[in-house]
Design a protein around this motif. Structure first.
Motif, short mmCIF file in Angstrom:
data_model
loop_
_atom_site.label_atom_id
_atom_site.label_comp_id
_atom_site.label_asym_id
_atom_site.label_seq_id
_atom_site.Cartn_x
_atom_site.Cartn_y
_atom_site.Cartn_z
N GLY A 60 45.66 10.11 42.47
CA GLY A 60 44.32 9.61 42.74
C GLY A 60 44.30 8.29 43.45
O GLY A 60 43.48 7.42 43.16
N ILE A 61 45.23 8.13 44.40
CA ILE A 61 45.33 6.89 45.16
C ILE A 61 45.23 7.20 46.65
O ILE A 61 45.31 8.36 47.07
CB ILE A 61 46.64 6.14 44.88
N THR A 62 45.05 6.17 47.44
CA THR A 62 45.03 6.31 48.89
C THR A 62 46.14 5.45 49.48
O THR A 62 46.22 4.26 49.19
CB THR A 62 43.68 5.86 49.47
N LEU A 63 46.99 6.08 50.24
CA LEU A 63 48.10 5.36 50.87
C LEU A 63 47.80 5.08 52.33
O LEU A 63 47.02 5.78 52.96
CB LEU A 63 49.40 6.18 50.73
N SER B 212 52.49 7.97 36.98
CA SER B 212 51.29 7.21 37.32
C SER B 212 51.41 5.78 36.80
O SER B 212 52.27 5.47 35.97
CB SER B 212 50.04 7.87 36.72
N SER B 213 50.52 4.92 37.26
CA SER B 213 50.53 3.53 36.83
C SER B 213 50.19 3.40 35.35
O SER B 213 50.51 2.39 34.72
CB SER B 213 49.55 2.70 37.67
N SER B 214 49.56 4.43 34.79
CA SER B 214 49.22 4.41 33.37
C SER B 214 50.31 5.03 32.51
O SER B 214 50.18 5.13 31.28
CB SER B 214 47.90 5.17 33.13
N GLY B 215 51.41 5.46 33.14
CA GLY B 215 52.54 6.01 32.40
C GLY B 215 52.52 7.51 32.20
O GLY B 215 53.31 8.05 31.43
N GLU B 216 51.65 8.20 32.90
CA GLU B 216 51.55 9.65 32.78
C GLU B 216 52.48 10.32 33.79
O GLU B 216 52.51 9.95 34.96
CB GLU B 216 50.12 10.11 33.01
N GLY C 132 56.55 4.95 30.48
CA GLY C 132 56.06 6.32 30.43
C GLY C 132 57.14 7.38 30.53
O GLY C 132 56.96 8.50 30.05
N LEU C 133 58.26 7.03 31.15
CA LEU C 133 59.37 7.98 31.24
C LEU C 133 60.17 7.94 29.95
O LEU C 133 60.12 6.95 29.20
CB LEU C 133 60.28 7.63 32.43
N PRO C 134 60.93 9.00 29.66
CA PRO C 134 61.72 9.01 28.42
C PRO C 134 62.77 7.90 28.41
O PRO C 134 63.29 7.52 29.46
CB PRO C 134 62.37 10.39 28.41
N GLY D 172 55.05 3.20 37.01
CA GLY D 172 54.43 3.90 38.12
C GLY D 172 53.55 2.98 38.94
O GLY D 172 53.28 1.85 38.53
N PRO D 173 53.14 3.45 40.10
CA PRO D 173 53.39 4.80 40.62
C PRO D 173 54.81 4.95 41.15
O PRO D 173 55.37 4.01 41.71
CB PRO D 173 52.36 4.93 41.74
N MET D 174 55.37 6.14 40.95
CA MET D 174 56.74 6.42 41.36
C MET D 174 56.90 7.92 41.57
O MET D 174 56.27 8.73 40.90
CB MET D 174 57.72 5.92 40.30
N VAL D 175 57.78 8.28 42.51
CA VAL D 175 58.14 9.67 42.76
C VAL D 175 59.55 9.89 42.24
O VAL D 175 60.46 9.10 42.53
CB VAL D 175 58.08 10.01 44.27
N ILE D 176 59.75 10.95 41.45
CA ILE D 176 61.06 11.26 40.88
C ILE D 176 61.46 12.66 41.33
O ILE D 176 60.83 13.65 40.95
CB ILE D 176 61.05 11.21 39.34
N ASN D 177 62.51 12.74 42.13
CA ASN D 177 62.97 14.02 42.68
C ASN D 177 64.22 14.49 41.96
O ASN D 177 65.22 13.77 41.88
CB ASN D 177 63.25 13.87 44.18
N LEU D 178 64.19 15.71 41.42
CA LEU D 178 65.34 16.32 40.76
C LEU D 178 66.00 17.30 41.73
O LEU D 178 65.34 18.17 42.28
CB LEU D 178 64.89 17.06 39.50
#
Length: 215
Positions: free
Chosen positions: A212-215, A184-188, A77-79, A99-105
């Motif tokens: 839309g998940i619960t941690l 997201s896990s779907s690549g969004e 999903g990422l470039p 995903g799921p993943m957090v990307i911080n710039l």
């Protein structure tokens, strides 16, 4: 609070505009730790910025920063952009991440970026097995400062570098720093937050809402 980088246009144009806009904002003194040199200035290609000097490699080796490791996806999903590992290590094609993943710039001379690092690190320590965190030092002519600031604040999640602004114009465009996205896990790819986050709970709440998940 955010450090504004500029608007969105074609990648090359955006990069030039952002660097120019930042030139007046990048005068923060490196006092208290930091690599000497102008933090921001003339636009440079990625080949002109060394993101893994011997000093950076030594500092990373002495720290607990995790190695950069490619994912297993062919198109998560990422470039499809290969970024070098900040401080040395394996270059990685972002498209290999899932995903799921957090990307911080972030950038090393960005005060709100530094202020939010402990919150991201705390989230990484608690939830990293479920939602990994990565950092990307964007359009930074002095990446040694970014690495040093991150290490000094206890960051251990993998960090990459995009000194030439390869991400600009795509789904991970840095309109300001810090900017944080989630995959997201779907690549969004979704915008999580523009501006610094102050606590693990805030990061968790935003991630849950956006994915839309619960941690």
């Amino acid at each position: 609070m955010v450090r504004v980088l500029g608007g969105r246009a074609r990648a090359a144009t955006v990069t030039a505009l952002l660097v120019a806009a930042l030139a007046g904002c990048g005068s923060e003194s490196p006092a208290g730790g930091g690599q000497a040199g102008a933090p921001l200035g003339d636009a440079k290609s990625s080949s002109e910025v060394d993101v893994a000097t011997s000093e950076m490699a030594a500092a990373k080796k002495a720290s607990k920063v995790e190695e950069c490791v490619a994912g297993s996806a062919s198109d998560g999903g990422l470039p499809s952009i290969e970024l070098p590992c900040l401080g040395g290590g394996e270059s990685v094609d972002l498209a290999s991440f899932e995903g799921p993943m957090v990307i911080n710039l972030f950038q090393g001379f960005c005060a709100p970026c530094k202020e939010e690092m402990p919150a991201l690190q705390s989230f990484h320590e608690t939830y990293g097995d479920e939602v990994p965190v990565i950092g990307i030092d964007v359009m930074d002519t002095v990446p040694g400062v970014a690495l040093e600031e991150a290490i000094s604040r206890g960051v251990t999640f993998p960090m990459y570098a995009d000194p030439g602004g390869e991400l600009q114009g795509g789904p991970l465009t840095a309109r300001a720093v810090p900017t944080t996205y989630v995959l997201s896990s779907s690549g969004e790819v979704k915008l999580l937050q523009m501006g610094g986050m102050t606590s693990e709970d805030q990061v968790k709440e935003l991630v849950e809402q956006k994915l839309g998940i619960t941690l």
